[in-house]
Each structure stands twice: as C-alpha cells, then as structure tokens.
Design a protein around this motif. Structure first.
Motif, PDB file in Angstrom:
ATOM      1  N   GLN A 183      -0.380   0.220   1.923  1.00 48.68           N
ATOM      2  CA  GLN A 183       0.933   0.332   1.277  1.00 48.68           C
ATOM      3  C   GLN A 183       0.824   0.200  -0.234  1.00 48.68           C
ATOM      4  N   ALA A 184      -0.053  -0.706  -0.680  1.00 48.88           N
ATOM      5  CA  ALA A 184      -0.233  -0.896  -2.123  1.00 48.88           C
ATOM      6  C   ALA A 184      -0.869   0.332  -2.767  1.00 48.88           C
ATOM      7  N   ARG A 185      -1.829   0.949  -2.051  1.00 43.92           N
ATOM      8  CA  ARG A 185      -2.508   2.125  -2.610  1.00 43.92           C
ATOM      9  C   ARG A 185      -1.528   3.270  -2.854  1.00 43.92           C
ATOM     10  N   ASP A 221     -11.875   3.851  -6.290  1.00 45.49           N
ATOM     11  CA  ASP A 221     -12.960   4.563  -5.618  1.00 45.49           C
ATOM     12  C   ASP A 221     -13.671   3.622  -4.652  1.00 45.49           C
ATOM     13  N   ASP A 222     -13.137   3.498  -3.439  1.00 49.13           N
ATOM     14  CA  ASP A 222     -13.765   2.627  -2.452  1.00 49.13           C
ATOM     15  C   ASP A 222     -13.590   3.206  -1.055  1.00 49.13           C
ATOM     16  N   MET A 223     -14.132   2.484  -0.059  1.00 47.26           N
ATOM     17  CA  MET A 223     -14.154   2.996   1.305  1.00 47.26           C
ATOM     18  C   MET A 223     -12.760   3.285   1.840  1.00 47.26           C
ATOM     19  N   LEU A 224     -11.800   2.406   1.569  1.00 49.06           N
ATOM     20  CA  LEU A 224     -10.454   2.607   2.083  1.00 49.06           C
ATOM     21  C   LEU A 224      -9.841   3.875   1.505  1.00 49.06           C
ATOM     22  N   THR A 225     -10.010   4.096   0.200  1.00 48.24           N
ATOM     23  CA  THR A 225      -9.500   5.313  -0.430  1.00 48.24           C
ATOM     24  C   THR A 225     -10.144   6.550   0.169  1.00 48.24           C
ATOM     25  N   ASN A 231      -1.508   6.907   7.087  1.00 48.29           N
ATOM     26  CA  ASN A 231      -0.795   5.652   6.902  1.00 48.29           C
ATOM     27  C   ASN A 231      -0.887   4.756   8.125  1.00 48.29           C
ATOM     28  N   SER A 232      -1.883   5.040   8.975  1.00 47.27           N
ATOM     29  CA  SER A 232      -2.058   4.252  10.186  1.00 47.27           C
ATOM     30  C   SER A 232      -3.134   3.205   9.969  1.00 47.27           C
TER      31      SER A 232
END
Length: 374
Positions: A145-147, A155-159, A171-172
C-alpha cells in the motif's frame, strides 16, 4: 546421460510437473505458485542484475542478525543448536520463513507417503502453509500500500515482484508472500569440525578486506577474489548436498540425478570421500587448469558438480545464494572461534526420504575471537 536429461524438451521431461508432484504443491504451496512462475523471471533478470548493489545490505543484515542472536551472549564457550542460529530482524517474519521451508519440504515428503485420495487430508493435517501465508501477507500488505503512494521507485525484491506480477496479483499480499519465502549450516558444521581452516580463511579475508576484517564493507568484486572461501563452500555442497533422487523409467515417473554418486566419484575427485576445503581454489586462475575458472566457482555448473542443477532449469538464485553464504561464513570466520561440542566430529547428515539436511542434534561452540588471534 546428464546432457540428455538437461536437453530434453519440456513436453518430454517437465521440471514444473516434477516439482509439483515432489512438493505436493497443491497442498503445500497452492496451485498457482508453480503454474504461474513470474517470480523466476524476477530472480533471473532484475535481482541478478542488481546483485552488486545489494551486497552491502546483505552484509549489514548478517552482522545485525549475528549480534541479535549470539553476539551479546557469546563471551565464553557456549553451545548453540544449529537449527536456531539465524532468525533475522523481525521475530515473527523470521519464524514464518523458517517454518515455511520445513513445512513445504518435510510436509511434502510425508504427504507423498499417502495414496492420492488421502493426500488432501494429510496435507490439511500436517502443513500450515495457508496460515503462514496469511502471516507473511500481514507484514507485506502495508508495504504494498505504501509503495503505491510513493513517488520515488525503490529498487528491491518487492518492487520487482509487483512490476512482474499479472494484474490480479499486483495488489495481492498473499500472492506475493508465497514468492518471497540448510546450506549454511552444512558449511558451519564442516568449519567447526575442521578448525584448521579458520586461519587460512581469515588470512584470505584480511588480504581482501584489510587487517580490521570489517566484513560490513562487503563488495561483490571483493568476494570474487576470495577463492578459498568460495572453494570451502563449494566443497561443503559437494559432500553435503540438498538430497538425491533415483532414476525411474515408467511414463509419468520422476527422473533425476544422484549428486552424491557423482560427487563421490574418484574419476572426478581425488580422495573423493575426504573434505578438502580448498579443492576448488587450487587451480583457479591457472592456465593449466583442466576446468575453466567459471566452472570451479561455487556457482559453476557442469556434469560433475550438480548442487545447483544445470541446463535451462539451473538454479536462478545461485548467485544471490553464493553472496549470502559468503557474507555469513566470513562473519563467523572474522568474529568467532568455532568448534564442535565433540572435537573434530561432524555428526552425520539426516535424511528424510530423498532430502538431506544437517544433523538437527549438532551443537557448535562459539567463542568471540580475541584481539590479535589469527
């Protein structure tokens, strides 16, 4: 027949179908994780390309984790259960990661003992993956949600996962959680049972990182020069791999290799049953080497070293795994003296079906390294 195995088309030998069966994926991972594998593209492309930039973060996290778990408490000889060495920064998050691996691997071995109609019942009874997935999602959902509100891209794994995910998964939190979830323990037990390797490994680290042995300054390029460290980890994987499968011929059966048989073959490895931590570093950089420098690396592939697989299904995360292992082992070498509770005796590995794990009963003694010690 390894080349034939690697080169077989997917409709003849399917890695995805085999892993789905072996891991009882429908009951342990959920049906979509192996059928929609966009996370593999993230590992092969975005993560491996950015590996150099994340090494300092991995090193910093390693130092903090050791400080949290054993740093403040190890002042004299004390024993540590090998299963509880690392738990990282967030207690619940780390418990999830530890439980996830155990429940997928060992849950799958157990579930596969049951005939088809009983697998679902066994899966419900002996795995808790759905609960772990929801707990992981609890940690990840606020970040997602913050992203979505941040102007500057991180630039990281979640992105990378969010950008690669299909529309329905972007968004899951639960869908992404399953894709964020022993090898080091094998290496630690080898080091503790063979303390004669500590001094030459420390000397190599001093040559590359300086006399202060400040391993928080890890860089990918510096690790590439630590040939003995790379060799030690590769030798540990040669003798203590992840497991083995036999070869079965009938249609629909699993076909695989048996790494321990090849890794212990005297035709390829002199004194194959003996641990030689610097085996793979001796000929690195030599024009006379029978093998290429790349194949002698921890991440190297070939028909005589199978820890990371091969062909198009070779482990895409082996480069990240290599850096993580080197960060952890170099921290131990730089900061602690280690030995087995029973001097020089490494307990035999445990086998669960085809899965090989370090002994769950192994105890390692840690003592903070005294100033001036080699």
């Amino acid at each position: 027949m390894l080349d034939a195995l690697r080169g077989a088309p997917e409709h003849v030998l399917s890695m995805e179908a085999a892993m789905s069966d072996l891991l009882s994926a429908d009951y342990t991972l959920g049906t979509e994780t192996l059928r929609n594998t966009y996370h593999l593209g993230v590992i092969k492309n975005a993560m491996n390309k950015q590996l150099g930039s994340i090494v300092p973060d991995i090193s910093d996290e390693t130092t903090k984790a050791f400080g949290d778990i054993i740093g403040a408490r190890v002042t004299d000889d004390r024993s540590l259960d090998s299963d509880s060495l690392f738990s990282g920064r967030n207690e619940d998050y780390c418990k999830i990661n530890k439980l996830f691996t155990k429940h997928v691997v060992f849950g799958a071995v157990f579930i596969n003992f049951f005939p088809g109609p009983l697998k679902k019942i066994a899966g419900a009874m002996f795995t808790r993956i759905s609960g772990l997935q929801k707990r992981m999602a609890h940690h990840i959902e606020p970040l997602i949600q913050a992203r979505s509100k941040e102007v500057e891209r991180k630039d990281d794994m979640l992105t990378w996962l969010i950008e690669a995910a299909p529309v329905e998964d972007k968004n899951s939190a639960e869908a992404l959680a399953l894709r964020i979830l022993n090898t080091f323990t094998h290496a630690l037990l080898h080091l503790a049972s063979k303390p004669e390797y500590l001094q030459p490994l420390r000397q190599e680290l001093e040559e590359q990182f300086g006399d202060s042995l400040d391993v928080t300054t890890h860089q990918l390029e510096t690790f590439d020069k630590c040939l003995k460290l790379d060799s030690f980890l590769k030798e540990s994987q040669r003798l203590s791999g992840l497991g083995a499968y036999g070869t079965m011929i009938p249609v629909g059966a699993i076909v695989g290799t048996i790494p321990p048989a090849i890794h212990a073959d005297e035709r390829y490895y002199k004194n194959a049953d003996t641990f030689d931590g610097f085996r793979f570093s001796l000929n690195r950089g030599s024009n006379d080497a029978e093998q290429s420098d790349a194949s002698l690396r921890l991440t190297g592939l070939g028909n005589t070293y199978l820890s990371f697989g091969g062909g198009r299904h070779a482990c895409p995360g082996r480069f990240l795994a290599s850096v993580e292992l080197k960060c952890m082992l170099s921290h131990v070498i730089a900061q602690y003296d280690v030995k087995m509770a029973e001097d020089g005796v490494r307990p035999p590995d445990d086998w669960f079906g085809p899965m090989c794990t370090p002994s769950a009963k192994a105890e390692v003694l840690f003592r903070r390294r005294r100033k001036g010690d080699l």
